[in-house]
Design a protein around this motif. Structure first.
Motif, PDB file in Angstrom:
ATOM      1  N   THR A 106       9.222   7.748   5.462  1.00 34.06           N
ATOM      2  CA  THR A 106       8.981   6.673   4.499  1.00 34.06           C
ATOM      3  C   THR A 106       8.630   5.383   5.235  1.00 34.06           C
ATOM      4  OG1 THR A 106      10.644   7.659   3.068  1.00 34.06           O
ATOM      5  CG2 THR A 106      10.039   5.375   2.601  1.00 34.06           C
ATOM      6  N   VAL A 107       7.664   4.615   4.717  1.00 37.20           N
ATOM      7  CA  VAL A 107       7.344   3.318   5.320  1.00 37.20           C
ATOM      8  C   VAL A 107       8.490   2.347   5.032  1.00 37.20           C
ATOM      9  CG1 VAL A 107       5.802   1.325   5.209  1.00 37.20           C
ATOM     10  CG2 VAL A 107       4.856   3.645   5.253  1.00 37.20           C
ATOM     11  N   VAL A 108       9.116   1.845   6.094  1.00 37.22           N
ATOM     12  CA  VAL A 108      10.271   0.954   5.936  1.00 37.22           C
ATOM     13  C   VAL A 108       9.953  -0.468   6.374  1.00 37.22           C
ATOM     14  CG1 VAL A 108      12.029   2.754   6.144  1.00 37.22           C
ATOM     15  CG2 VAL A 108      11.158   1.625   8.218  1.00 37.22           C
ATOM     16  N   ALA A 109       8.836  -0.670   7.062  1.00 37.00           N
ATOM     17  CA  ALA A 109       8.524  -2.000   7.574  1.00 37.00           C
ATOM     18  C   ALA A 109       7.045  -2.063   7.919  1.00 37.00           C
ATOM     19  CB  ALA A 109       9.364  -2.301   8.816  1.00 37.00           C
ATOM     20  N   ALA A 110       6.589  -3.270   8.214  1.00 39.55           N
ATOM     21  CA  ALA A 110       5.235  -3.459   8.750  1.00 39.55           C
ATOM     22  C   ALA A 110       5.346  -4.376   9.955  1.00 39.55           C
ATOM     23  CB  ALA A 110       4.327  -4.089   7.691  1.00 39.55           C
ATOM     24  N   ALA A 139       0.831  -1.210   0.000  1.00 32.98           N
ATOM     25  CA  ALA A 139       0.000   0.000   0.000  1.00 32.98           C
ATOM     26  C   ALA A 139       0.864   1.258   0.000  1.00 32.98           C
ATOM     27  CB  ALA A 139      -0.930  -0.001   1.208  1.00 32.98           C
ATOM     28  N   PHE A 140       1.992   1.198   0.701  1.00 32.08           N
ATOM     29  CA  PHE A 140       2.850   2.378   0.837  1.00 32.08           C
ATOM     30  C   PHE A 140       4.100   2.303  -0.038  1.00 32.08           C
ATOM     31  CE2 PHE A 140       0.295   2.258   4.710  1.00 32.08           C
ATOM     32  CZ  PHE A 140      -0.168   3.565   4.760  1.00 32.08           C
ATOM     33  N   ALA A 141       4.146   1.315  -0.929  1.00 32.18           N
ATOM     34  CA  ALA A 141       5.324   1.153  -1.794  1.00 32.18           C
ATOM     35  C   ALA A 141       5.332   2.220  -2.885  1.00 32.18           C
ATOM     36  CB  ALA A 141       5.311  -0.235  -2.421  1.00 32.18           C
ATOM     37  N   ALA A 142       6.479   2.342  -3.560  1.00 32.37           N
ATOM     38  CA  ALA A 142       6.583   3.255  -4.698  1.00 32.37           C
ATOM     39  C   ALA A 142       5.567   2.822  -5.758  1.00 32.37           C
ATOM     40  CB  ALA A 142       8.003   3.201  -5.260  1.00 32.37           C
ATOM     41  N   PRO A 143       4.973   3.803  -6.488  1.00 34.76           N
ATOM     42  CA  PRO A 143       3.949   3.477  -7.489  1.00 34.76           C
ATOM     43  C   PRO A 143       4.413   2.409  -8.490  1.00 34.76           C
ATOM     44  CG  PRO A 143       4.115   5.853  -7.190  1.00 34.76           C
ATOM     45  CD  PRO A 143       5.216   5.236  -6.382  1.00 34.76           C
ATOM     46  N   GLU A 144       5.709   2.440  -8.872  1.00 35.74           N
ATOM     47  CA  GLU A 144       6.158   1.464  -9.876  1.00 35.74           C
ATOM     48  C   GLU A 144       6.148   0.030  -9.316  1.00 35.74           C
ATOM     49  OE1 GLU A 144       7.830   4.154  -8.919  1.00 35.74           O
ATOM     50  OE2 GLU A 144       9.966   3.740  -8.517  1.00 35.74           O
ATOM     51  N   VAL A 145       6.409  -0.100  -8.001  1.00 37.47           N
ATOM     52  CA  VAL A 145       6.336  -1.440  -7.371  1.00 37.47           C
ATOM     53  C   VAL A 145       4.893  -1.920  -7.405  1.00 37.47           C
ATOM     54  CG1 VAL A 145       6.645  -2.759  -5.229  1.00 37.47           C
ATOM     55  CG2 VAL A 145       8.324  -0.997  -5.873  1.00 37.47           C
ATOM     56  N   ARG A 146       3.968  -1.026  -7.019  1.00 42.10           N
ATOM     57  CA  ARG A 146       2.537  -1.396  -7.035  1.00 42.10           C
ATOM     58  C   ARG A 146       2.085  -1.808  -8.429  1.00 42.10           C
ATOM     59  NH1 ARG A 146       1.497   2.891  -3.521  1.00 42.10           N
ATOM     60  NH2 ARG A 146       0.427   4.170  -5.059  1.00 42.10           N
ATOM     61  N   ASP A 147       2.489  -1.015  -9.439  1.00 44.37           N
ATOM     62  CA  ASP A 147       2.079  -1.338 -10.812  1.00 44.37           C
ATOM     63  C   ASP A 147       2.631  -2.692 -11.238  1.00 44.37           C
ATOM     64  OD1 ASP A 147       0.791   1.056 -10.883  1.00 44.37           O
ATOM     65  OD2 ASP A 147       2.334   2.119 -12.033  1.00 44.37           O
ATOM     66  N   ARG A 148       3.882  -2.963 -10.863  1.00 45.86           N
ATOM     67  CA  ARG A 148       4.513  -4.224 -11.241  1.00 45.86           C
ATOM     68  C   ARG A 148       3.770  -5.396 -10.604  1.00 45.86           C
ATOM     69  NH1 ARG A 148       9.962  -2.298 -10.578  1.00 45.86           N
ATOM     70  NH2 ARG A 148       9.905  -3.137  -8.482  1.00 45.86           N
ATOM     71  N   VAL A 149       3.467  -5.262  -9.301  1.00 45.83           N
ATOM     72  CA  VAL A 149       2.803  -6.362  -8.584  1.00 45.83           C
ATOM     73  C   VAL A 149       1.384  -6.558  -9.123  1.00 45.83           C
ATOM     74  CG1 VAL A 149       1.894  -7.080  -6.335  1.00 45.83           C
ATOM     75  CG2 VAL A 149       4.213  -6.142  -6.518  1.00 45.83           C
ATOM     76  N   LEU A 150       0.688  -5.459  -9.392  1.00 45.40           N
ATOM     77  CA  LEU A 150      -0.692  -5.555  -9.880  1.00 45.40           C
ATOM     78  C   LEU A 150      -0.754  -6.122 -11.301  1.00 45.40           C
ATOM     79  CD1 LEU A 150      -1.925  -2.218  -8.347  1.00 45.40           C
ATOM     80  CD2 LEU A 150      -3.069  -4.410  -8.008  1.00 45.40           C
TER      81      LEU A 150
END
Lengths: 250, 250
Positions: free
Chosen positions: B212-216, B148-159
């Motif tokens: 920046t979100v670094v962990a959960a 949810a808090f990752a860089a947009p390109e990571v989200r796009d890649r995963v999706l």
């Protein structure tokens, strides 16, 4: 295999690069890495490129380099350290809940004490040991315990080498140390006031796996505190860890 | 540098050797290592010899090979993982004392969830995550938070990639997942029943360092348990971890 003109292998150079990262230097430029690893600039750049490609190092947008999560993952995933600290952590938490001081797990590695786990307590006092940190075997309660139960050749080697003084009561005479070690084997625990720092007393007990001492659990108390409750908590913890190790062996 | 006839570097071959060690295979013979790493026997023997000489692997009297403590030490000593888990451990212990279920710390690594710490509870239920283990980002409460808090390109890649189903309620439709992620960003937490296993519900919150979100941090509850107390404990823990990270930054 793949030796440089100077005769050191690529593996040795990889280790030299990784060794340049320390708790006080977690992020470096390639030029620093090369300087600290005593590698020519072109070699440092090529090696860092390869290590980044393999994920063992990571490079950020500003070209600064740090240890890669992949390295951490590879080092831990198939590691016997992981089994030991996973077996020990619940028992260590119980010790800490009772004693409310730093609680540590250490193993013997190349004639030194290597601390593989540490639970810190916010109200606890001084303690120079840290996770993945080392201390001489004779200069902490955990180290004395490991040394007491070590192979005779390890004991002879340590007793023959210089015994540096870390705290006001570090044992620095071989004969005195030999008597301390015999006493630890006899009683199954050690209370070591001022062996690392004047203000603290270490209490440690051995942990056995398949009959062999594989680790020591220790607690750091303020100097002058009654070591009795800590010793009892540690002995209970050692028994729990040993039961857990038996289970994960099966 | 030092490439073999097949074009792979020594560093790549070292990684391939280290990768053959897993939680279920912590001790191997050189022949097994060679087979699992797809290396010719002579290469495997030479490389293992070099890695043993450097301390990255250890060999016992019976010629069985395991990961060396030196590797663990190098990977951890200068690692940012160590800073993060040391900052998180006290807060995680408090969460576990309250919730009495598995408590975990995870980071995003190469488009996957990598679990870097886990406190297990003896009475707690099923949980397939383990320390130094990975899960797909969409298939755990910790992973969903990181995504949810990752860089947009990571989200796009995963999706854009296939979203395998791990549990009965793993989100496997990109649009559904996109809505879930937006909801996590809005509320600052996730309750994910059955995303990994049908019998459990994950609850997770993000941990920030310098904005920046670094962990959960996450807790695994039995399916049907009230997630409220876990969420409150995790939010308090995240605040404590962030304060600790601020302090160790200075």
């Amino acid at each position: 295999m793949a030796n440089s003109p100077s005769g050191d292998s690529v593996v040795e150079r990889v280790v030299r690069v990784l060794e340049t990262f320390t708790p006080d230097r977690t992020v470096q430029r390639v030029s620093e890495i090369g300087r600290h690893a005593a590698l020519p600039s072109s070699t440092a750049h090529r090696l860092v490129d390869e290590l980044v490609a393999a994920g063992l190092l990571e490079r950020d947008e500003e070209q600064r380099v740090r240890l890669g999560l992949r390295l951490w993952e590879l080092a831990l995933r198939g590691s016997t350290v992981l089994r030991l600290r996973q077996a020990a952590l619940p028992a260590m938490e119980r010790v800490q809940a009772i004693v409310r001081q730093h609680t540590q797990l250490a193993v013997l590695e190349h004639d030194e004490t290597l601390f593989i786990e540490r639970l810190s307590h916010p109200e606890a006092g001084a303690n120079i040991a840290r996770v993945a940190g080392r201390l001489p075997l004779h200069a902490s309660s955990a180290g004395l315990t490991l040394l007491a139960f070590a192979a005779p050749e390890v004991r002879d080697r340590v007793l023959a080498a210089p015994l540096p003084r870390l705290g006001p009561r570090t044992p620095t005479e071989p004969e005195q140390l030999r008597r301390t070690l015999a006493e630890i084997r006899r009683t199954g625990h050690v209370v070591a006031p001022g062996s690392v720092e004047g203000v603290s007393t270490g209490v440690a007990v051995p942990v056995r796996d398949a009959g062999t001492v594989v680790a020591a659990v220790s607690v750091i108390l303020p100097r002058g505190a009654d070591p009795g409750p800590a010793r009892a908590a540690l002995q209970a913890a050692a028994g729990e860890i040993e039961a857990e190790l038996r289970q994960t062996r099966a």
